[in-house]
Design a protein around this motif. Structure first.
Motif, PDB file in Angstrom:
ATOM      1  N   ILE A  60      19.694  28.193   0.587  1.00  0.00           N
ATOM      2  CA  ILE A  60      20.625  28.792   1.547  1.00  0.00           C
ATOM      3  C   ILE A  60      20.515  28.054   2.885  1.00  0.00           C
ATOM      4  CG2 ILE A  60      21.111  30.862   2.925  1.00  0.00           C
ATOM      5  CD1 ILE A  60      20.146  32.481   0.407  1.00  0.00           C
ATOM      6  N   GLY A  61      19.289  27.777   3.313  1.00  0.00           N
ATOM      7  CA  GLY A  61      19.074  27.047   4.564  1.00  0.00           C
ATOM      8  C   GLY A  61      19.686  25.662   4.530  1.00  0.00           C
ATOM      9  N   GLU A  62      19.554  24.995   3.398  1.00  0.00           N
ATOM     10  CA  GLU A  62      20.141  23.653   3.245  1.00  0.00           C
ATOM     11  C   GLU A  62      21.664  23.719   3.370  1.00  0.00           C
ATOM     12  OE1 GLU A  62      20.172  19.521   2.538  1.00  0.00           O
ATOM     13  OE2 GLU A  62      18.417  20.808   2.775  1.00  0.00           O
ATOM     14  N   LEU A  63      22.274  24.694   2.695  1.00  0.00           N
ATOM     15  CA  LEU A  63      23.730  24.834   2.754  1.00  0.00           C
ATOM     16  C   LEU A  63      24.193  25.250   4.144  1.00  0.00           C
ATOM     17  CD1 LEU A  63      24.384  26.527  -0.704  1.00  0.00           C
ATOM     18  CD2 LEU A  63      24.755  24.130  -0.070  1.00  0.00           C
ATOM     19  N   ARG A  64      23.437  26.139   4.799  1.00  0.00           N
ATOM     20  CA  ARG A  64      23.778  26.527   6.171  1.00  0.00           C
ATOM     21  C   ARG A  64      23.678  25.313   7.092  1.00  0.00           C
ATOM     22  NH1 ARG A  64      26.374  30.059   8.022  1.00  0.00           N
ATOM     23  NH2 ARG A  64      25.013  30.905   9.616  1.00  0.00           N
ATOM     24  N   GLY A  65      22.675  24.467   6.840  1.00  0.00           N
ATOM     25  CA  GLY A  65      22.516  23.246   7.619  1.00  0.00           C
ATOM     26  C   GLY A  65      23.661  22.269   7.428  1.00  0.00           C
ATOM     27  N   LEU A  66      24.382  22.401   6.333  1.00  0.00           N
ATOM     28  CA  LEU A  66      25.560  21.572   6.081  1.00  0.00           C
ATOM     29  C   LEU A  66      26.832  22.227   6.616  1.00  0.00           C
ATOM     30  CD1 LEU A  66      24.729  20.444   2.426  1.00  0.00           C
ATOM     31  CD2 LEU A  66      24.617  19.057   4.515  1.00  0.00           C
ATOM     32  N   GLY A  67      26.651  23.359   7.298  1.00  0.00           N
ATOM     33  CA  GLY A  67      27.786  24.012   7.947  1.00  0.00           C
ATOM     34  C   GLY A  67      28.487  25.061   7.121  1.00  0.00           C
ATOM     35  N   LEU A  68      27.981  25.378   5.937  1.00  0.00           N
ATOM     36  CA  LEU A  68      28.631  26.411   5.134  1.00  0.00           C
ATOM     37  C   LEU A  68      28.330  27.779   5.721  1.00  0.00           C
ATOM     38  CD1 LEU A  68      28.851  24.007   3.148  1.00  0.00           C
ATOM     39  CD2 LEU A  68      28.513  25.643   1.320  1.00  0.00           C
ATOM     40  N   THR A  69      29.302  28.660   5.641  1.00  0.00           N
ATOM     41  CA  THR A  69      29.110  30.034   6.101  1.00  0.00           C
ATOM     42  C   THR A  69      28.402  30.821   5.001  1.00  0.00           C
ATOM     43  OG1 THR A  69      31.202  30.823   5.176  1.00  0.00           O
ATOM     44  CG2 THR A  69      31.261  29.919   7.438  1.00  0.00           C
ATOM     45  N   VAL A  70      27.874  31.978   5.365  1.00  0.00           N
ATOM     46  CA  VAL A  70      27.231  32.842   4.369  1.00  0.00           C
ATOM     47  C   VAL A  70      28.271  33.254   3.320  1.00  0.00           C
ATOM     48  CG1 VAL A  70      26.070  35.061   3.991  1.00  0.00           C
ATOM     49  CG2 VAL A  70      25.408  33.617   5.924  1.00  0.00           C
ATOM     50  N   ALA A  71      29.496  33.520   3.757  1.00  0.00           N
ATOM     51  CA  ALA A  71      30.562  33.890   2.814  1.00  0.00           C
ATOM     52  C   ALA A  71      30.829  32.751   1.827  1.00  0.00           C
ATOM     53  CB  ALA A  71      31.832  34.253   3.566  1.00  0.00           C
ATOM     54  N   GLU A  72      30.821  31.522   2.305  1.00  0.00           N
ATOM     55  CA  GLU A  72      31.046  30.376   1.410  1.00  0.00           C
ATOM     56  C   GLU A  72      29.874  30.197   0.444  1.00  0.00           C
ATOM     57  OE1 GLU A  72      33.916  27.517   4.107  1.00  0.00           O
ATOM     58  OE2 GLU A  72      31.746  27.483   4.474  1.00  0.00           O
ATOM     59  N   ILE A  73      28.671  30.434   0.918  1.00  0.00           N
ATOM     60  CA  ILE A  73      27.505  30.338   0.026  1.00  0.00           C
ATOM     61  C   ILE A  73      27.592  31.411  -1.039  1.00  0.00           C
ATOM     62  CG2 ILE A  73      24.987  30.532  -0.097  1.00  0.00           C
ATOM     63  CD1 ILE A  73      24.960  29.345   2.797  1.00  0.00           C
ATOM     64  N   ARG A  74      28.025  32.574  -0.639  1.00  0.00           N
ATOM     65  CA  ARG A  74      28.211  33.662  -1.615  1.00  0.00           C
ATOM     66  C   ARG A  74      29.278  33.272  -2.650  1.00  0.00           C
ATOM     67  NH1 ARG A  74      29.909  39.848  -0.351  1.00  0.00           N
ATOM     68  NH2 ARG A  74      29.164  40.693  -2.312  1.00  0.00           N
ATOM     69  N   GLU A  75      30.347  32.676  -2.174  1.00  0.00           N
ATOM     70  CA  GLU A  75      31.420  32.190  -3.051  1.00  0.00           C
ATOM     71  C   GLU A  75      30.872  31.160  -4.045  1.00  0.00           C
ATOM     72  OE1 GLU A  75      35.256  29.409  -2.107  1.00  0.00           O
ATOM     73  OE2 GLU A  75      34.855  31.016  -0.668  1.00  0.00           O
ATOM     74  N   LEU A  76      30.042  30.259  -3.540  1.00  0.00           N
ATOM     75  CA  LEU A  76      29.450  29.233  -4.388  1.00  0.00           C
ATOM     76  C   LEU A  76      28.516  29.840  -5.428  1.00  0.00           C
ATOM     77  CD1 LEU A  76      29.156  26.178  -4.948  1.00  0.00           C
ATOM     78  CD2 LEU A  76      27.225  26.203  -3.364  1.00  0.00           C
ATOM     79  N   THR A  77      27.691  30.780  -5.016  1.00  0.00           N
ATOM     80  CA  THR A  77      26.768  31.395  -5.981  1.00  0.00           C
ATOM     81  C   THR A  77      27.528  32.211  -7.015  1.00  0.00           C
ATOM     82  OG1 THR A  77      26.345  33.266  -4.514  1.00  0.00           O
ATOM     83  CG2 THR A  77      24.791  31.442  -4.423  1.00  0.00           C
ATOM     84  N   ALA A  78      28.642  32.811  -6.612  1.00  0.00           N
ATOM     85  CA  ALA A  78      29.470  33.538  -7.583  1.00  0.00           C
ATOM     86  C   ALA A  78      30.040  32.561  -8.607  1.00  0.00           C
ATOM     87  CB  ALA A  78      30.590  34.288  -6.871  1.00  0.00           C
TER      88      ALA A  78
END
Length: 146
Positions: A60-78
């Motif tokens: 999650i930290g890596e993806l946040r560091g790439l500028g993804l939002t928490v909502a986008e990370i959730r979308e990706l994990t879904a």
């Protein structure tokens, strides 16, 4: 304590926070959003995590560091857990594209501010050098001191 025992022993949210450097509040949010799974609750009602949670938090930290939002990370994990057969890599590529576009927009907005600063400094160079800059309509009345 041996490392193997430490890995197999469940962690509380506080320990997970100490080991990852992520605030407890954020870890609770990630858990509530389904981004990190718990082993359940302790008899004292603490959330318990295993070593997989360390990987999830770092990811999650890596993806946040790439500028993804928490909502986008959730979308990706879904999409990752979806068994539809769609490749997750292409979905991540699209999210990275969105992040890049947001970043370009922020850079452009900051560039406009820099240009306004330069214009202001150019227009008020003499006043700035003298240290006595007055604004039109200044309530101190300095616009009538001239």
């Amino acid at each position: 304590m041996p490392m193997e025992a430490r890995r197999s022993r469940p962690m509380t949210v506080g320990e997970l926070s100490r080991r990852t450097g992520v605030r407890v509040k954020a870890l609770r949010e990630y858990t509530d959003l389904g981004l990190i799974y718990t082993l359940g609750r302790s008899p004292a009602n603490y959330r318990l995590y295993d070593a997989d949670a360390l990987w999830c938090v770092r990811f999650i930290g890596e993806l946040r560091g790439l500028g993804l939002t928490v909502a986008e990370i959730r979308e990706l994990t879904a999409a990752w857990t979806d068994s539809s057969g769609h490749p997750v890599g292409s979905h991540l590529a699209e999210l990275l594209h969105r992040s890049r576009e947001r970043l370009y927009q922020r850079i452009a907005a900051q560039q406009q501010i820099l240009e306004r600063i330069e214009k202001f400094e150019t227009e008020h160079q003499a006043d700035l050098a003298e240290g006595d800059l007055c604004w039109a309509g200044d309530p101190r009345g300095c616009d009538v001191r001239a």
